[in-house]
Design a protein around this motif. Structure first.
Motif, short mmCIF file in Angstrom:
data_model
loop_
_atom_site.label_atom_id
_atom_site.label_comp_id
_atom_site.label_asym_id
_atom_site.label_seq_id
_atom_site.Cartn_x
_atom_site.Cartn_y
_atom_site.Cartn_z
N HIS A 163 -4.80 -0.24 -17.94
CA HIS A 163 -4.85 -1.51 -18.67
C HIS A 163 -5.06 -2.63 -17.68
CE1 HIS A 163 -3.34 -4.98 -21.05
NE2 HIS A 163 -3.83 -4.30 -22.06
N ARG A 164 -5.75 -3.65 -18.09
CA ARG A 164 -6.10 -4.73 -17.16
C ARG A 164 -4.88 -5.50 -16.68
NH1 ARG A 164 -8.96 -9.33 -21.04
NH2 ARG A 164 -7.28 -9.46 -22.61
N ASN A 165 -3.76 -5.39 -17.38
CA ASN A 165 -2.55 -6.09 -16.96
C ASN A 165 -1.46 -5.14 -16.47
OD1 ASN A 165 -3.47 -8.13 -19.61
ND2 ASN A 165 -3.34 -8.91 -17.52
N VAL A 166 -1.86 -3.96 -16.06
CA VAL A 166 -0.97 -2.99 -15.41
C VAL A 166 -1.65 -2.57 -14.12
CG1 VAL A 166 0.15 -0.74 -15.56
CG2 VAL A 166 -0.01 -2.19 -17.60
N VAL A 167 -0.94 -2.66 -13.00
CA VAL A 167 -1.53 -2.31 -11.71
C VAL A 167 -1.97 -0.85 -11.73
CG1 VAL A 167 0.61 -1.59 -10.59
CG2 VAL A 167 -1.24 -2.57 -9.22
N SER A 168 -3.09 -0.56 -11.11
CA SER A 168 -3.66 0.79 -11.15
C SER A 168 -3.22 1.61 -9.94
CB SER A 168 -5.19 0.73 -11.18
OG SER A 168 -5.63 0.16 -12.39
N LEU A 169 -2.77 2.83 -10.22
CA LEU A 169 -2.42 3.78 -9.17
C LEU A 169 -3.68 4.54 -8.78
CD1 LEU A 169 -0.15 5.21 -7.51
CD2 LEU A 169 -0.06 6.88 -9.37
N LEU A 170 -4.08 4.43 -7.52
CA LEU A 170 -5.29 5.09 -7.04
C LEU A 170 -5.02 6.49 -6.51
CD1 LEU A 170 -6.94 2.14 -5.10
CD2 LEU A 170 -7.10 2.69 -7.52
N GLY A 171 -3.84 6.67 -5.94
CA GLY A 171 -3.55 7.98 -5.37
C GLY A 171 -2.11 8.07 -4.89
N TYR A 172 -1.77 9.23 -4.35
CA TYR A 172 -0.43 9.46 -3.86
C TYR A 172 -0.51 10.46 -2.71
CZ TYR A 172 -0.94 13.72 -6.58
OH TYR A 172 -1.41 14.91 -7.09
N CYS A 173 0.57 10.53 -1.94
CA CYS A 173 0.60 11.46 -0.81
C CYS A 173 2.02 12.01 -0.67
CB CYS A 173 0.17 10.76 0.48
SG CYS A 173 0.32 11.78 1.97
N ILE A 174 2.10 13.31 -0.44
CA ILE A 174 3.37 13.98 -0.14
C ILE A 174 3.24 14.60 1.23
CG2 ILE A 174 4.96 15.81 -0.82
CD1 ILE A 174 4.02 15.45 -3.69
N HIS A 175 4.04 14.12 2.17
CA HIS A 175 4.00 14.64 3.55
C HIS A 175 5.41 14.95 3.99
CE1 HIS A 175 2.51 15.27 7.60
NE2 HIS A 175 3.47 14.47 8.05
N ASN A 176 5.72 16.24 4.05
CA ASN A 176 7.08 16.68 4.36
C ASN A 176 8.06 16.03 3.38
OD1 ASN A 176 6.06 18.23 6.48
ND2 ASN A 176 6.27 16.56 7.95
N GLU A 177 9.00 15.25 3.90
CA GLU A 177 9.98 14.59 3.03
C GLU A 177 9.53 13.19 2.60
OE1 GLU A 177 12.69 16.06 1.84
OE2 GLU A 177 12.05 17.87 2.88
N ALA A 203 -3.31 -1.00 -1.32
CA ALA A 203 -1.91 -1.21 -0.94
C ALA A 203 -1.20 0.13 -0.95
CB ALA A 203 -1.24 -2.18 -1.91
N VAL A 204 -0.51 0.45 0.14
CA VAL A 204 0.20 1.72 0.27
C VAL A 204 1.69 1.46 0.30
CG1 VAL A 204 0.57 3.76 1.70
CG2 VAL A 204 -1.71 2.77 1.53
N LYS A 205 2.40 2.04 -0.65
CA LYS A 205 3.86 1.91 -0.68
C LYS A 205 4.49 3.15 -0.06
CE LYS A 205 6.07 0.16 -4.22
NZ LYS A 205 6.67 0.01 -5.57
N LYS A 206 5.25 2.92 0.99
CA LYS A 206 5.98 4.00 1.66
C LYS A 206 7.41 3.98 1.13
CE LYS A 206 7.25 5.70 6.26
NZ LYS A 206 7.20 5.40 7.73
N LEU A 207 7.77 5.01 0.38
CA LEU A 207 9.07 5.02 -0.28
C LEU A 207 10.19 5.24 0.71
CD1 LEU A 207 7.09 5.36 -2.66
CD2 LEU A 207 8.79 6.80 -3.75
N HIS A 208 11.30 4.55 0.47
CA HIS A 208 12.48 4.68 1.33
C HIS A 208 13.19 5.99 1.03
CE1 HIS A 208 11.92 0.75 2.85
NE2 HIS A 208 12.36 0.09 1.79
N GLY A 209 13.73 6.61 2.08
CA GLY A 209 14.61 7.77 1.91
C GLY A 209 13.90 8.99 1.39
N ALA A 210 14.68 10.06 1.22
CA ALA A 210 14.13 11.32 0.73
C ALA A 210 15.11 11.99 -0.23
CB ALA A 210 13.83 12.25 1.90
N GLY A 211 15.91 11.16 -0.92
CA GLY A 211 16.91 11.71 -1.81
C GLY A 211 16.37 12.05 -3.18
N GLN A 212 17.26 12.47 -4.03
CA GLN A 212 16.89 12.87 -5.38
C GLN A 212 16.38 11.69 -6.19
OE1 GLN A 212 20.08 14.75 -7.47
NE2 GLN A 212 18.78 15.51 -9.12
N ASP A 213 16.99 10.51 -6.00
CA ASP A 213 16.54 9.32 -6.73
C ASP A 213 15.12 8.93 -6.34
OD1 ASP A 213 18.95 9.20 -8.04
OD2 ASP A 213 19.81 7.66 -6.74
N THR A 214 14.84 8.98 -5.04
CA THR A 214 13.49 8.64 -4.57
C THR A 214 12.46 9.60 -5.14
OG1 THR A 214 14.35 7.71 -2.51
CG2 THR A 214 12.03 8.37 -2.53
#
Length: 445
Positions: A205-219, A178-189
């Motif tokens: 932990h088996r009851n915490v979703v696992s983060l597999l990776g991340y991507c930073i592309h421009n903003e 599952a890939v989450k594309k974050l909204h906006g490019a502000g300081q909060d994001t």
């Protein structure tokens, strides 16, 4: 290549040494003696002066020196030409190697964009197991996400929340995420993105979703998680099915899983992690209805609670009253949110519902009198589970819910105590200690 350059250098040095030696040998060779011939006989001294012997020697010596210089120039020219040819061949070889390498890289990139080649990231994903070692989130190339989501096609949208839109990603025939594309490019994001990466890279932990990776592309910012086929608890309870797939035992299992995830954050993380945005839409279900906490963008550690720049955040209906009114945030704030989710499981109602044109009512306000009235409670629970549970168990769950949503945080139990109160209510086969007959167990298919 290094070996070829070394051979050329050695050959050049040997050639130059040979030319130098030849030049020295030729220049030091004695002149040939002048031998009398018929053409130039040695005559006695007369009035006509014969050429002095010295002149004859000089003429012959000059003749040999010119010949030696021509030989030397020829050798130098030959060695230089050969060296130039070898240098050109070397440059051509280097050029060909560079072109082949560039072609190979472009070819691999093209294959990767088609999902045909496993990059080191995909190899890592293929061997991924929830609950593995910490600090294993990987940086992912943007083009890989483009290919896996079909350029973030709307047909691949799994859901959308306050932080961003989530897409189904197919990296190869066997692995999805599952890939989450974050909204906006502000300081909060940016802050929430960094917060999630920092926390979930360390949490396993088996009851915490696992983060597999991340991507930073421009903003733009992207987060890649393990995929949860059954979506969110919110979609199951309040979506088209209205919770019909969630039996009493499954609901108790989900409550137990949530409590286990929170206990890990509160008791086993150092420093303590406060989720701060626990709600049914942030509780994800895998194919076996195992519940996992997700969306840690607003989470905070106990060590950062004293910072004055932390603003009140959360979702209406789940936020503890002391946090809204006084800005007081503790682990008991998560316990309050857990109590609200528990009420959703019991009644199948949303945390805040519209009762009039400009009036809304919170689930806590509506449910509190009913939770304390045993005569009414069985009749107001979600119709899906009505008459499907042991009334004694229903009253126990209602008592836990009442304690969790107390206005005064000191009256709320620790999540560890909540966890232990649910274990006897969940069948052994679903992770608890309750023994029930096989025909009473829900199907997970």
């Amino acid at each position: 290549m290094k070996l070829l350059v070394l051979v050329i250098v050695q050959f050049w040095i040997l050639g130059c040494c040979w030319v130098s030696a030849s030049r020295v040998g030729l220049s030091e060779r004695p002149s040939d003696p002048v031998v009398p011939t018929d053409k130039y006989p040695i005559l006695p001294t007369s009035s006509v002066a014969a050429p002095p012997p010295g002149d004859a020697v000089r003429v012959v010596h000059v003749h040999h020196q010119d010949l030696d210089n021509k030989i030397m120039i020829g050798l130098i020219a030959s060695v230089s030409l050969l060296g130039g040819i070898l240098l050109l061949l070397t440059c051509f070889w280097v050029y060909r190697v560079h072109k082949l390498k560039k072609f190979k890289n472009n070819h691999e990139t093209s294959d990767a964009s088609k999902g045909l080649v496993l990059s080191p990231f995909l190899s890592k994903l293929a061997s991924f197991k929830p609950g593995g070692k910490k600090g294993s989130a990987a940086a992912i190339e943007y083009q890989l996400l483009i290919a896996a989501t079909n350029n973030f096609h709307k047909g691949n949208i799994l859901g959308e929340g306050g932080l961003g839109c989530v897409y189904k990603a197919q990296f190869n025939d066997k692995f999805h995420a599952a890939v989450k594309k974050l909204h906006g490019a502000g300081q909060d994001t940016e802050r929430e993105f960094q917060n999630e990466v920092d926390l979930l890279s360390k949490i396993r932990h088996r009851n915490v979703v696992s983060l597999l990776g991340y991507c930073i592309h421009n903003e733009m910012r992207f987060l890649v998680y393990e995929i949860m086929p059954n979506g969110s608890l919110d979609s199951y309870l309040h979506g088209p099915s209205r919770g019909r797939s969630l039996t009493w035992h499954l609901r108790m299992k989900i409550a137990l899983d949530i409590a286990r995830g929170l206990e890990y954050l509160h008791e086993h993380c150092n420093p303590t992690v406060i989720h701060r945005d626990l709600k049914s839409s942030n509780i994800l279900l895998d194919s076996n209805f195992n519940a996992k906490l997700s969306d840690f963008g607003l989470s905070i550690t106990a060590g950062n609670l004293e910072k004055s720049n932390i603003k009140v955040s959360g979702t209406l209906g789940y936020v503890a009253p002391e946090y809204i009114l006084d800005g007081k945030l503790t682990d008991k704030s998560d316990v309050y949110a857990f109590g609200v989710v528990l009420l959703e499981l019991l009644f199948g109602r949303r945390p805040v519902e519209k009762v009039a044109e400009a009036q809304r009512q919170s689930l806590v306000t509506w449910a509190m009198p009913l939770l304390k009235d045993r005569s009414k409670l069985p009749n107001v629970v979600d119709p899906v589970i009505k008459n499907a549970m042991d009334l004694k168990h229903l009253y126990q769950v209602a008592a836990v819910a009442v304690l969790c949503v107390q206005t005064e945080p000191s009256y709320r139990p620790l999540i560890t105590d909540v966890l232990h109160s649910f274990i006897p209510l969940v069948p052994v086969e679903l992770g608890g200690s309750l023994k029930v007959s096989d025909n009473a167990l829900p199907s997970l298919k």
